[in-house]
Every structure is written in C-alpha cells, then in structure tokens.
Design a protein around this motif. Structure first.
Motif, mmCIF file in Angstrom:
data_model
loop_
_atom_site.group_PDB
_atom_site.id
_atom_site.type_symbol
_atom_site.label_atom_id
_atom_site.label_comp_id
_atom_site.label_asym_id
_atom_site.label_seq_id
_atom_site.Cartn_x
_atom_site.Cartn_y
_atom_site.Cartn_z
ATOM 1 N N VAL A 289 0.839 -1.198 0.000
ATOM 2 C CA VAL A 289 0.000 0.000 0.000
ATOM 3 C C VAL A 289 0.877 1.252 0.000
ATOM 4 N N ARG A 290 1.923 1.256 0.825
ATOM 5 C CA ARG A 290 2.832 2.402 0.858
ATOM 6 C C ARG A 290 3.517 2.612 -0.493
ATOM 7 N N GLU A 291 3.907 1.518 -1.116
ATOM 8 C CA GLU A 291 4.559 1.617 -2.426
ATOM 9 C C GLU A 291 3.591 2.180 -3.461
ATOM 10 N N MET A 292 2.338 1.733 -3.417
ATOM 11 C CA MET A 292 1.343 2.212 -4.366
ATOM 12 C C MET A 292 1.057 3.697 -4.157
ATOM 13 N N LEU A 293 1.006 4.133 -2.890
ATOM 14 C CA LEU A 293 0.780 5.543 -2.619
ATOM 15 C C LEU A 293 1.943 6.377 -3.126
ATOM 16 N N LYS A 294 3.151 5.850 -2.972
ATOM 17 C CA LYS A 294 4.335 6.567 -3.455
ATOM 18 C C LYS A 294 4.303 6.726 -4.968
ATOM 19 N N MET A 295 3.803 5.695 -5.647
ATOM 20 C CA MET A 295 3.721 5.720 -7.113
ATOM 21 C C MET A 295 2.425 6.369 -7.615
ATOM 22 N N ARG A 296 1.616 6.882 -6.683
ATOM 23 C CA ARG A 296 0.327 7.493 -7.027
ATOM 24 C C ARG A 296 -0.593 6.507 -7.745
ATOM 25 N N ASP A 297 -0.526 5.262 -7.331
ATOM 26 C CA ASP A 297 -1.370 4.224 -7.913
ATOM 27 C C ASP A 297 -2.772 4.355 -7.339
ATOM 28 N N SER A 298 -3.762 4.415 -8.200
ATOM 29 C CA SER A 298 -5.137 4.613 -7.758
ATOM 30 C C SER A 298 -5.674 3.429 -6.968
ATOM 31 N N ASN A 299 -5.010 2.279 -7.035
ATOM 32 C CA ASN A 299 -5.469 1.103 -6.309
ATOM 33 C C ASN A 299 -5.046 1.116 -4.836
ATOM 34 N N GLY A 300 -4.187 2.053 -4.432
ATOM 35 C CA GLY A 300 -3.706 2.072 -3.051
ATOM 36 C C GLY A 300 -4.830 2.227 -2.048
#
Length: 320
Positions: free
Chosen positions: A50-61
C-alpha cells in the motif's frame, strides 16, 4: 501510431489489476490464525505494498487499504473483546495504528480529487459509527501491559530501513513553483515539521494514545536532527520560533494555552539547542515560554492585572 511496446506515458496514471479476493483472503487468514504460520509476514507485505502504491500514485492504493480495513472491522474478536471488557493486545493495537497511519497518508494526498476525499470521509465515518470499532485513544484506566516496550518496536517496523535512512544526505532541491527566492523542498519540509511540532493540540485521554503522541514527536525530532543546519535552515528556525511565540491560540508556545494542551518541553529543548549558537536571546525566550514561567518574562510588568490569562496558563496540565 504509438509504439505498443513502449509502455505507458510518463503522464499516465499508474494503475494495475488488483486481485481483491487474494487481498481479502490473506488478511482473513492472518486474523483467523492470530498471526501465526507466517500470515503476519504476508500482512506486513500488504502494508508495504500500500505504501509503495501511494508513493507511485497508484489509484489502487486506497482500494487495497479499504479491503484490508474491512477485514479488520469484520474480525469477530472485536465483539468478543468489547463484550468481555478486555483491551486489545499490543500486537493488534500496532496493526490498527498502521491502518490509521496509511489512511492519513491517503486523505492528505494533495494529488487526489475532492470527490475522492469526500468518498473516503464518508467511508471512515461509517466505520467509526460501528460499535466494535477500536478507539484511537486505546487503553483506558491503569491497564497498560508492556506498552513502553511495544510501541518502539512497532515504530521501527514501520521505518499494516532505518539504518539506510541515516546514511542518506539531505540536500536542497529547488522548488521552482514557489514564490520566495531560496526556497527548496528541504526548507519547506523542515518548516512544515516545525509547524506541526509547535502547534497547540489537546492531550488525548487514553494512556496508549498519550504514549503514541510522545513517540511520534520523538521520531520526528530524531529525523530533524539528522539534517545539518545551514544559514538557510537557521532562518527558518528563527522565523518559526518568532511565529510560535506570537502565534496566539494556534501555537503551543503562545501566551495562552489550553490547560490540557500537549506539553512543549521536548520540542522546546530541540528548538533551544538549534537556536542557541545562532540567536541565544530567541532560544531562551522559547525555553522560558515552554516552561510556562511567565513571571520571568519582561512583557508583563509585576502587578499588571489586565492580563489575567497569565495566572490561568500556569495551572498544572494533564501530562502523560
């Protein structure tokens, strides 16, 4: 025609297929087995993802964190603990803290749309209205088992690579979009940290939450101490110290504070240490204000009854 093998454009939204059933099963497995048989490792991997997705601005986070939170809310032990009047174990309290920290990252994301924030707020309020939802304040009363030893471990786990962080060098990267000359992302980050540490806020009721407030403050100050102060950053410290001393009810170092406000002693000690070599007078003003010995300040002459708040401000506070 665009090259089909070139991948996504740099401006495209980062997004990948989220296997929702797998996420739900992994969290459910952890909760059903009580953290044994390696399920805890899988949950930590989900938090890290989840942290990685938020860092990458992934909408699935946000969607992934929603799935995790729903499984935690459905944990049957929440009802059992509530019925028996027993407190949550330290291990699960740390996991709920991690959930809260991740949600904070999501709702404070400056890149998300207002509609998304409204939707998340509605969902958070819905969870909060459920009877079994754990209180953020944590334990009440005198029950505080192994709290002092438990919290630092959870903090270290979050850092639901510290050695590498200390080896990093903090440098000024120019922020071209900001108006003031000489500003950088580093100066802005330091200034935001000082504002957060110095603002007035009420000490929570629960002993667990009080300990968490102190731990979070210590961690943030520890990060700031890794940064070597240059002339630019010293100016930031001076500016914020003056703002805090004159900041009124929003400042933890203002003349008037709520009697149950979080103590400023730890932050004031750090501020004093940083300012002393550069502006001794300002450093001592900040320290005296944090000590709430206003009788030592020259701003209010003795016998001046026009400022009765001086008397109220030295009433013993509710310290952790």
């Amino acid at each position: 025609a665009p090259d089909p093998t070139a991948g996504a454009s740099i401006d495209d939204e980062n997004c990948w297929h989220l296997d929702e059933e797998q996420v739900q099963e992994q969290v459910k497995l952890f909760l059903s087995q009580g953290g044994y048989h390696g399920s805890g490792k899988q949950l930590n991997l989900l938090f890290a993802k989840v942290r990685e997705m938020l860092k990458m601005r992934d909408s699935n986070g946000a969607r992934m964190l929603t799935l995790i939170t729903e499984q935690f809310m459905a944990d049957p032990r929440l009802s059992l603990w509530r019925q028996q009047g027993t407190t949550m174990t330290d291990k699960y309290r740390q996991l709920w803290d991690e959930l809260g920290a991740l949600w904070m990252c999501i709702v404070l994301n400056p890149h998300c749309k207002l509609e998304q924030k409204s939707s998340w707020l509605k969902q958070l309020k819905k969870w909060n209205s459920v009877d079994v939802c754990p209180w953020e304040d944590g334990n009440h009363g005198n029950e505080l088992p192994n709290l002092t030893n438990a919290l630092p471990q959870g903090a270290n786990a979050n850092q639901e690579n510290l050695g590498q962080c200390k080896s990093l060098e903090y440098q000024h990267l120019p922020a071209h979009k900001f108006l003031e000359e000489g500003e950088s992302y580093l100066t802005l980050a330091v200034e935001v940290a000082l504002i957060g540490l110095g603002q007035q806020r009420i000490m929570p009721d629960g002993l667990y939450a009080q300990e968490k407030v102190c731990r979070n403050e210590e961690q943030l100050i520890s990060k700031l101490q890794e940064i070597e102060l240059d002339d630019t950053l010293v100016k930031i410290f001076r500016k914020q110290a003056v703002f805090l001393l004159e900041g009124g009810p929003y400042s933890g170092l203002g003349e008037v504070i709520h009697r149950e406000s979080v103590p400023m002693h730890t932050f004031a000690k750090y501020l004093f240490t940083c300012l002393l070599p550069h502006d001794a007078e300002l450093a001592y003003k900040s320290a005296l204000r944090a000590m709430r010995l206003l009788v030592l300040e020259s701003t209010a002459p003795s016998g001046d009854l026009s400022r009765p708040h001086h008397i109220a401000s030295v009433v013993p506070n509710r310290y952790p």
